[in-house]
Design an enzyme around this catalytic site. Structure first.
Site, PDB file in Angstrom:
ATOM      1  N   LYS A  38       0.838  -1.195   0.000  1.00  0.00           N
ATOM      2  CA  LYS A  38       0.000   0.000   0.000  1.00  0.00           C
ATOM      3  C   LYS A  38       0.878   1.252   0.000  1.00  0.00           C
ATOM      4  O   LYS A  38       2.089   1.188   0.235  1.00  0.00           O
ATOM      5  CB  LYS A  38      -0.913   0.003   1.233  1.00  0.00           C
ATOM      6  CG  LYS A  38      -0.170   0.051   2.563  1.00  0.00           C
ATOM      7  CD  LYS A  38      -1.136  -0.037   3.729  1.00  0.00           C
ATOM      8  CE  LYS A  38      -0.367  -0.009   5.061  1.00  0.00           C
ATOM      9  NZ  LYS A  38      -1.273  -0.094   6.222  1.00  0.00           N
ATOM     10  N   TYR A 264      12.240  31.999   3.793  1.00  0.00           N
ATOM     11  CA  TYR A 264      10.978  32.630   4.164  1.00  0.00           C
ATOM     12  C   TYR A 264      10.969  33.036   5.631  1.00  0.00           C
ATOM     13  O   TYR A 264      11.466  32.315   6.500  1.00  0.00           O
ATOM     14  CB  TYR A 264       9.805  31.689   3.888  1.00  0.00           C
ATOM     15  CG  TYR A 264       9.485  31.529   2.419  1.00  0.00           C
ATOM     16  CD1 TYR A 264       9.187  32.636   1.623  1.00  0.00           C
ATOM     17  CD2 TYR A 264       9.481  30.275   1.832  1.00  0.00           C
ATOM     18  CE1 TYR A 264       8.885  32.489   0.275  1.00  0.00           C
ATOM     19  CE2 TYR A 264       9.171  30.114   0.493  1.00  0.00           C
ATOM     20  CZ  TYR A 264       8.880  31.224  -0.285  1.00  0.00           C
ATOM     21  OH  TYR A 264       8.579  31.075  -1.620  1.00  0.00           O
TER      22      TYR A 264
END
Length: 368
Positions: A38, A264
């Site tokens: 998965k 940032y």
């Protein structure tokens, strides 16, 4: 091995084989092995992993959702595929692509019987899940009588397996709880088998269960993280090989003067002359923002370089002040030596989260 010229996730199939054989060495010859693929095979490449495991004669695959199973079928995977968390909306697809659903509640059981009847199925293979303590999905012991009544009233489906999931099989402090889970599942299985008149496969062990509870191997075991190189225990990890190597390159090098900032929100401010390297990988590629501001690191020329400032969407900046490097040099995010587990622990996370977070835009390559 060629050096990276872009951000790449290398997948080592030899390491996968090693891990598979280690897991198989813990089992009796009669115990089947299910490979959990998965989430893109834990962030790697589900199709390539499944194709390779088929050559190693794996017995079963498991995915979380129906579309994951459909993708494997479309790629030519023919082995049985258990869908662990199917939704009613996709039940027609399950039958169309010969997938095998986990039925974990009365709503799901009733709906799949209806779908199987609609498609004129006979003995369609299904897997009945029981909750023995994880409290996530599954029928309880109190549901046994009703479940048996429903199963015995139809011919459209047939139980391929009964299964449950251990909650803390890696935790030695929870041995009593795990032992209770194993006993509870055995009682449930015995009651159902006697009422069905035939014996489905039984499975309960995950990777840590395989290692720590051989008495619970039953007819099949399910291995996920172990196949990808991690055993939830330092001693077990010594016998496994991480299959994924995430690497990138240095795009540009800057020198910051004292007082200059980076990134940032000016999250990093230099207090002394600092050499930084900008790398083409960011939180859109799976590098969590939590790894920023000195918590995470990468490897450049065998030395650790701390992540500076905030992680950007497509870039991170690292401190290379004490590292002899230049633009274009290879950078290791994680590999077999500096593992995903070590990096994840820096932010109180686990290898699973870091591995499965690697974005699908990151190019995958295979080392055979």
């Amino acid at each position: 091995m060629p050096k990276a010229q872009e951000t790449i996730l290398e997948i080592d199939l030899k390491a996968l084989k090693h891990n598979f054989e280690f897991i198989k060495s813990k089992l009796k010859s009669t115990t089947k092995c299910l490979a959990v693929v998965k989430a893109f095979a834990y962030g790697s490449d589900a199709v390539e992993i499944a194709k390779y495991l088929e050559t190693l004669q794996v017995d079963y695959f498991a995915v979380a959702y129906v579309d994951e199973g459909v993708a494997l079928r479309n790629a030519g995977i023919t082995s049985p595929i258990l869908v662990l968390h199917p939704q009613v909306l996709n039940f027609d697809k399950i039958i169309e692509h010969c997938l095998e659903p986990s039925l974990y509640s009365h709503r799901i059981l009733d709906a799949f019987i209806e779908t199987a009847n609609k498609h004129n199925q006979n003995d369609y293979p299904v897997h009945i899940k029981f909750n023995t303590g994880l409290n996530r999905l599954g029928f309880t012991g109190q549901d046994v009588k009703t479940v048996i009544s429903k199963l015995n009233s139809v011919t459209s489906i047939k139980v391929k397996s009964l299964f449950s999931h251990l909650a803390a099989s890696e935790d030695k402090n929870e041995t009593n709880f795990t032992t209770q889970q194993i006993a509870s599942f055995k009682t449930i299985a015995d009651n159902i088998i006697s009422a069905l008149g035939y014996k489905p496969m039984l499975h309960q062990c995950n990777t840590s269960g395989i290692i720590n509870y051989p008495e619970a191997h039953l007819d099949m075991v399910r291995s996920g993280i172990g196949l990808y190189g991690f055993g939830n225990d330092p001693e077990v990890n010594q016998h496994l090989k991480p299959i994924a190597r995430l690497k990138t390159i240095i795009s540009q090098i800057h020198t910051l003067k004292p007082g200059e900032s980076l990134g940032y929100n000016r999250a990093f401010k230099a207090t002394e002359t600092t050499k930084t390297a900008t790398l083409p990988i960011g939180h859109a590629d799976g590098i969590s923002r939590h790894l920023g501001n000195g918590k995470g690191f990468v490897i450049i020329n065998n030395k650790r370089a701390s992540i500076l400032g905030n992680v950007c969407m497509d870039m991170i900046m690292v401190d290379v002040t004490s590292i002899d490097c230049e633009e274009g040099d290879e950078v290791i995010i994680f590999d077999a030596n500096n593992t995903a587990e070590v990096l994840a622990e820096k932010v109180n996370s686990i290898s699973y989260e870091l591995l499965t977070a690697v974005s699908q835009r990151v190019k995958r390559t295979l080392n055979r």
